[in-house]
Design a protein around this motif. Structure first.
Motif, PDB file in Angstrom:
ATOM      1  N   MET A  39      79.403 -70.803  25.374  1.00 21.56           N
ATOM      2  CA  MET A  39      80.081 -69.849  26.247  1.00 21.56           C
ATOM      3  C   MET A  39      79.523 -68.439  26.060  1.00 21.56           C
ATOM      4  O   MET A  39      79.516 -67.639  26.996  1.00 21.56           O
ATOM      5  N   HIS A  95      76.572 -67.477  25.843  1.00 16.75           N
ATOM      6  CA  HIS A  95      75.401 -67.222  26.686  1.00 16.75           C
ATOM      7  C   HIS A  95      75.804 -66.672  28.059  1.00 16.75           C
ATOM      8  O   HIS A  95      74.962 -66.173  28.799  1.00 16.75           O
ATOM      9  N   GLY A  96      77.080 -66.785  28.382  1.00 18.86           N
ATOM     10  CA  GLY A  96      77.553 -66.250  29.660  1.00 18.86           C
ATOM     11  C   GLY A  96      78.353 -64.970  29.529  1.00 18.86           C
ATOM     12  O   GLY A  96      78.926 -64.500  30.499  1.00 18.86           O
ATOM     13  N   PRO A 153      85.032 -64.944  28.249  1.00 15.55           N
ATOM     14  CA  PRO A 153      84.073 -65.526  29.195  1.00 15.55           C
ATOM     15  C   PRO A 153      84.680 -65.679  30.586  1.00 15.55           C
ATOM     16  O   PRO A 153      85.893 -65.599  30.760  1.00 15.55           O
ATOM     17  N   ARG A 154      83.818 -65.911  31.543  1.00 19.35           N
ATOM     18  CA  ARG A 154      84.195 -66.237  32.925  1.00 19.35           C
ATOM     19  C   ARG A 154      85.104 -65.206  33.560  1.00 19.35           C
ATOM     20  O   ARG A 154      86.128 -65.535  34.142  1.00 19.35           O
ATOM     21  N   LYS A 203      75.557 -67.911  34.611  1.00 23.30           N
ATOM     22  CA  LYS A 203      76.947 -67.998  34.182  1.00 23.30           C
ATOM     23  C   LYS A 203      77.101 -69.267  33.353  1.00 23.30           C
ATOM     24  O   LYS A 203      76.338 -70.230  33.543  1.00 23.30           O
ATOM     25  N   VAL A 204      78.083 -69.277  32.457  1.00 22.60           N
ATOM     26  CA  VAL A 204      78.372 -70.476  31.664  1.00 22.60           C
ATOM     27  C   VAL A 204      79.828 -70.864  31.897  1.00 22.60           C
ATOM     28  O   VAL A 204      80.707 -70.002  31.865  1.00 22.60           O
TER      29      VAL A 204
END
Lengths: 360, 360
Positions: free
Chosen positions: A31, A33-34, A357-358, B153-154
């Protein structure tokens, strides 16, 4: 007198940066990496860019410049995988338009056309899809840019969290616009177009992962009007702009100083912050400089034009809370320092790991 | 003498098509909305296009035309969610470049630049990613078009099947190129640039869903060289081109005749087919005209130029098996007929349902 770089020097700096390219040695994607931080940089600069090697990609700006029939186009793409799809202040559809418009704006490009590719999850409620399409249409209209082409794919139930949107933007760069980290000079003032940290915090609260009741809304907004105002006001004295999304203002500043090999000092009590964000960040132990924004421009401007630039930003509602938050210096090369209220300094490093993340 | 349409008549036809726009009344997204057939058309034309309404999008070609500073650009985007990631004859990385290059080619546009947005699944093996990036780089080099910008994105483990790639392409349309379904004329010959049905069949076999041992490889290939040859050979007598991907040649023909409100007759034994595909389709009860291709152009050419067009296609290795497979007639308006070996006819309708999702 700040140093002026010749084209040869700029190329040498890019070559030098390539030699210092981070290495990608991980065996699996995680995760982090994002997250937009160090791991993202290792993946992008250590694996993706070398494999797809070409000069435009190697610049790693918010958008690539492409010459077509004498015109300079900007091209940028972003996948939006934000979870949840809707959050206080916005939703994935609005974000998917503004995020791409803002990458063009930061590159000094007037948005011309958008392309939208939808990956839908089997079982997605048609009304949710309709709502996000309406949000895209409204954001596109506000930004004055049409969605001219698209694609739709469907993946099985359990994949894609309902909806992923990839938006690509084409913009037009005026012939006299030159913006690049390599053009940043010692003495340049660092401006931010408003309060920071709202988008990331709004997402974190919307996920219900933290037990906190705060009225924090995403700042998602189109930034071309602000970018256009800065270009018109400062001309060639506007040296670089960035859209401070994943990794926040801290990551943008680190990326710029790593490229131009100058230092940046942030005067921490000048950073515009809403009190709710300050409170939430303190409670959660998060530094708002690392929290994502979706409607904040960071600009590097020659010192004698900085007040005019600030005025130009503040003249627009989206930039009403703009501020000069720091300046560029010769040293420490490639580093960002924070000057605290007590006169001390701290290192503001690249984001490590994956606090959130995200978020887009 | 075939009918020539004035601009006003073309606009009237588009308006008329809008009035006959399919309605989207489903409450949930199903896999068939991604199949490229009737349900896809209802979703796109019944929901997405009306909400994002603008003239370029309403044309629904493989790529949108955008005017910038006197130049005509083509813009196209495609998300690739193929499962499995690798299959005989290709993999997602190669497909993601060729698919977008081919949408530009079908629009008569020389590919200029690509943007690639990656959605990675947490846990993806770094070597798999490296392999797909290498495949993208090789395909981009073969097609002569650089990947100038990207995004990564991840998403969490269990989402995204390892890797989704959205590729967007910008191309340049020469000033004398006019291609559109509305320009198709009664009497036009229908050409296909080679054997059909390989890609979809290769994916089906690679999934192991059918117990069949056949050497069928994806036909993924860049089509700009063929498109360029047709444009150079036929000029204004080349009326329309399409890239026959999801839904196969049958779907492309149906989309064209629905727009131009003419009929098309396919002489079925003229359709180039590899014997392995014929065998697999017979065993599985699938019509190869509905099976996806990833390197096949369908072209509509004035009858007196059709032989030259065929020669131009066959002169290139990718087009060696090209054929004239049928022609356009006044009647039955909006329908595709297949003429069978016994002199009979059958209706070749739009694809209904979902024989093979996620093939690209």
């Amino acid at each position: 007198m700040p140093k002026q770089f010749t084209e040869a020097e700029v190329i040498e700096r890019i070559e030098d940066m390539r030699r210092r390219r981070p290495r990608f040695t991980d065996t699996q994607i995680t995760m982090s990496h994002g997250s937009g931080g160090k791991a993202s940089r290792q993946l992008v600069e250590g694996l993706i860019v070398p494999l797809l090697d070409n000069p435009a990609l190697a610049c790693l700006g918010d958008a690539a410049r492409v010459q077509v029939e004498g015109a300079t186009l900007a091209l940028t793409t972003d996948s939006f995988v934000v979870h949840p799809l809707a959050f206080p202040g916005g939703s994935i559809g609005e974000l998917a338009v503004n995020g791409t418009v803002n990458d063009l704006a930061a590159a000094g490009a007037r948005p011309i056309s958008l392309a939208a590719a939808l990956i839908l999850e089997e079982g997605l409620d048609a009304e949710v899809l309709r709502g996000e399409l309406e949000a895209m249409a409204a954001a596109a209209q506000q930004a004055g840019v049409p969605v001219v082409t698209g694609d739709t794919k469907v993946v099985e139930r359990g994949k894609a969290d309902g909806l992923y949107i990839t938006t690509t933007g084409v913009g037009l760069v005026a012939s006299d616009v030159a913006l690049a980290p390599e053009l940043v000079q010692p003495g340049d003032k660092v401006l931010v177009s408003g309060t920071v940290g709202e988008h990331g915090m709004a997402i974190m609260l919307a996920r219900g992962q933290v037990d906190l009741d705060a009225d924090i809304r995403s700042d998602t907004a189109p930034l071309w009007p602000l970018a256009e105002a800065l270009l018109a006001t400062c001309g060639a004295d506007l040296h670089c702009m960035r859209d401070a999304t994943r990794g926040g203002v801290a990551t943008v500043l680190n990326e710029i100083v790593l490229t131009c090999q100058l230092g940046a000092v942030v005067i921490e009590d000048k950073v515009p912050l809403r009190p709710e964000v300050v409170g939430a960040c303190e409670l959660l132990g998060i530094d708002p400089l690392y929290v994502a924004n979706e409607g904040k421009l960071v600009a590097f401007v020659a010192p004698d034009r900085a007040d005019e630039a600030l005025e130009a930003l503040r003249a627009h509602p989206t930039g009403a809370a703009a501020a000069i938050i720091g300046e560029v210096a010769e040293e420490p090369a490639g580093r960002v320092l924070g000057r605290t209220g007590f006169g001390g300094h701290r290192m503001i490093d690249m984001l490590v790991g994956d606090p959130l993340p995200r978020i887009c």
